[in-house]
Scaffold this active site. Structure first.
Site, PDB file in Angstrom:
ATOM      1  N   LYS A  28       0.954  -0.996   0.066  1.00  7.63           N
ATOM      2  CA  LYS A  28       0.043   0.047  -0.151  1.00  7.63           C
ATOM      3  C   LYS A  28       1.089   1.104  -0.083  1.00  7.63           C
ATOM      4  CE  LYS A  28      -4.091   2.469   2.745  1.00  7.63           C
ATOM      5  NZ  LYS A  28      -4.662   1.905   3.758  1.00  7.63           N
ATOM      6  N   SER A 103      -9.925   1.295   2.326  1.00 10.72           N
ATOM      7  CA  SER A 103      -8.550   1.852   1.297  1.00 10.72           C
ATOM      8  C   SER A 103      -7.573   1.391   1.251  1.00 10.72           C
ATOM      9  CB  SER A 103      -8.408   3.625   3.135  1.00 10.72           C
ATOM     10  OG  SER A 103      -7.628   2.840   3.375  1.00 10.72           O
ATOM     11  N   SER A 127     -10.243  -0.782   7.319  1.00 11.46           N
ATOM     12  CA  SER A 127      -9.630  -1.139   5.567  1.00 11.46           C
ATOM     13  C   SER A 127      -8.535  -1.848   4.714  1.00 11.46           C
ATOM     14  CB  SER A 127      -8.586   0.491   5.121  1.00 11.46           C
ATOM     15  OG  SER A 127      -9.331   1.788   5.257  1.00 11.46           O
TER      16      SER A 127
HETATM   17  N1  GLN Z   1     -13.082   4.106   6.759  1.00 14.13           N
HETATM   18  C1  GLN Z   1     -12.749   4.135   7.553  1.00 14.13           C
HETATM   19  C2  GLN Z   1     -12.464   5.632   7.280  1.00 14.13           C
HETATM   20  O1  GLN Z   1     -12.471   6.221   5.970  1.00 14.13           O
HETATM   21  C3  GLN Z   1     -11.590   3.361   7.649  1.00 14.13           C
HETATM   22  C4  GLN Z   1     -10.191   3.757   6.856  1.00 14.13           C
HETATM   23  C5  GLN Z   1      -9.116   2.432   7.243  1.00 14.13           C
HETATM   24  O2  GLN Z   1      -9.198   1.688   8.054  1.00 14.13           O
HETATM   25  N2  GLN Z   1      -7.765   3.684   6.912  1.00 14.13           N
HETATM   26  O3  GLN Z   1     -11.586   6.361   8.175  1.00 14.13           O
END
Ligand code: GLN
Length: 426
Positions: A28, A103, A127
């Site tokens: 990532k 994400s 995410s």
């Molecule tokens: N959807 C969550 C957020 O937008 C989780 C994001 C993540 O785990 N980085 O914060």
């Protein structure tokens, strides 16, 4: 078809021998790679090239893995669809026309499409598990402190962990073995062996649930889509047929988890992202005699809409007069969520729920409605608030062919238990 899984395709070679020799592991783009740009999906870091490797990257290359590139992601990890990336959305290979989740959407899509054998993602509030569920692959969010965050660009540091995404439970467990372990450069890491755990994760994928009690928290099930629930109950039936005991449990605090999560995540983000001012990090705003204006120009141009929204809300929640009203309350809710999980684990070995209450959104569907996007995190965020491990494993598809994921949550450093239970569904 180009799914846009990668922001940067650039091969980093690993050692000739090791447990991951001959295996490609995509990384990532918020994880630092020496000499290879690391953008966090942001215009702000468009040309940022880290001078050092994250610990997990050192571990991957030492284990023989080849890194084929840096994967697409929501900007700084802020999103549930990979659509807030400054480098365009990624398409879901398992559900064309739909988002891959986020994400870590680029990582999950790359694995699902076979563009990498495995991948690393990061999970602050879901995410890793969300894109794993949406793309029909396996993802593990480790216990907080199991994997080093050294070299991970922070979004909300008290919540996030790096973890594996892979086609099968055993492969995900194998990758977790490579990156797990204490790191003197990350003081929040802990040795699993000091907490009743160990590092033999792959061997735990033996599918033996005969002595297992699986709790189903009613609060994490009742609001899910019917198409998701059908697959969820089928998976539970399968686990029961293999000898597991299924029982209902209650986690009354989790109805406050999404709210608490977003207050804490945005507060930490507002602090962590202060360094992107065009001087310390990020594209310069061009100094014209006024530093405030210079910083503001850099941040105006470099950050996308969702990131700005979160910095503003996080700064507000931490400001004098509002700190006790919002941030402190959210911390109280966090403590309550932790307690609820602790009491649940007195009577069950793992907890099961749908990973996501909904199937993958269509591309473009949720971008204009941030609240809808936040609420989709109802089942994943409680786990980060409580610092626990969780896995998402495929649970079939809806009638429209959209992947559904099952989430299994374990006690702290109970990775083996969730790996064992998940492998029973393969
Ligand atoms: N959807 C969550 C957020 O937008 C989780 C994001 C993540 O785990 N980085 O914060």
């Amino acid at each position: 078809m180009d799914l846009n899984c990668y922001i940067t395709e650039s091969t980093i070679d690993g050692a000739d021998e090791g447990p991951l020799a001959g295996v490609t592991v995509a990384v990532k783009d918020n994880i630092s790679t020496e000499g290879v740009r690391t953008t966090c999906g942001s215009e702000m870091l468009d040309d940022y090239v880290p001078p050092y490797d994250a610990t997990v990257v050192e571990q991957l290359t030492a284990a023989g893995a080849t890194i084929p590139g840096k994967t697409n992601m929501d900007e700084f990890g802020m999103g549930t669809t990979t659509e807030t990336s400054a480098f365009g959305p990624t398409e879901n290979p398992a559900a064309p026309g739909h988002v891959p989740g986020g994400s870590s959407g680029g990582s999950a899509a790359a694995v699902a499409a076979g563009e990498a054998d495995m991948a690393l993602g990061t999970d602050t509030g879901g995410s890793i598990r969300c894109p794993a569920a949406f793309c029909g692959v396996v993802g593990i969010k480790p216990t907080y402190g199991l994997v080093s965050r050294y070299g991970l660009v922070a979004y909300a540091n008290s919540l996030e962990q790096i973890g594996p995404i892979a086609p099968t439970v055993e492969e995900a467990a194998q990758l977790l073995e490579v990156v797990a372990g204490p790191d003197e450069r990350d003081a929040t890491t802990r040795d699993a062996r000091d907490h009743g755990g160990n590092y033999d994760f792959a061997a735990a994928a033996d599918g033996d649930v005969s002595d297992m009690t699986i709790g189903v928290p009613t609060e994490l099930v009742e609001d899910a889509d019917e198409a998701v629930l059908d697959r969820f109950h089928e998976s539970l039936d399968e686990l029961e047929a293999q000898g597991a005991t299924i029982t209902e449990v209650e986690l009354p605090s989790v109805e406050h988890a999404v709210q608490a999560y977003y207050v804490i995540a945005m507060s930490e983000a507002s602090s962590n992202l202060a360094r992107f001012d065009g001087v310390r990090y990020g594209t310069s705003g061009g100094y014209d005699g006024n530093w405030n204006e210079t910083f503001a120009r850099a941040r105006e141009a470099g950050f996308g809409e969702e990131v700005k929204r979160r910095i503003l809300l996080g700064t507000y929640a931490l400001s004098a007069g509002y700190h006790d009203k919002y941030y402190k309350k959210a911390q109280d809710a966090r403590a309550w969520v932790k307690q609820d999980f602790d009491s649940a684990f007195e009577s069950v070995d793992v907890l099961a729920s749908p990973t996501m209450p909904v199937p993958p959104f269509e591309l473009g569907e949720s971008l204009s409605d941030p609240l809808k996007m936040y609420l989709a995190d109802a089942n994943t965020t409680p786990v980060n608030l409580a610092n626990l491990p969780a896995i998402s494993v495929p649970a079939g598809e809806t009638a429209d062919g959209l992947p559904v994921g099952l989430q299994l949550v374990g006690p702290a450093f109970g990775e083996q238990t969730i790996i064992r239970a998940a492998s029973a569904l393969e």
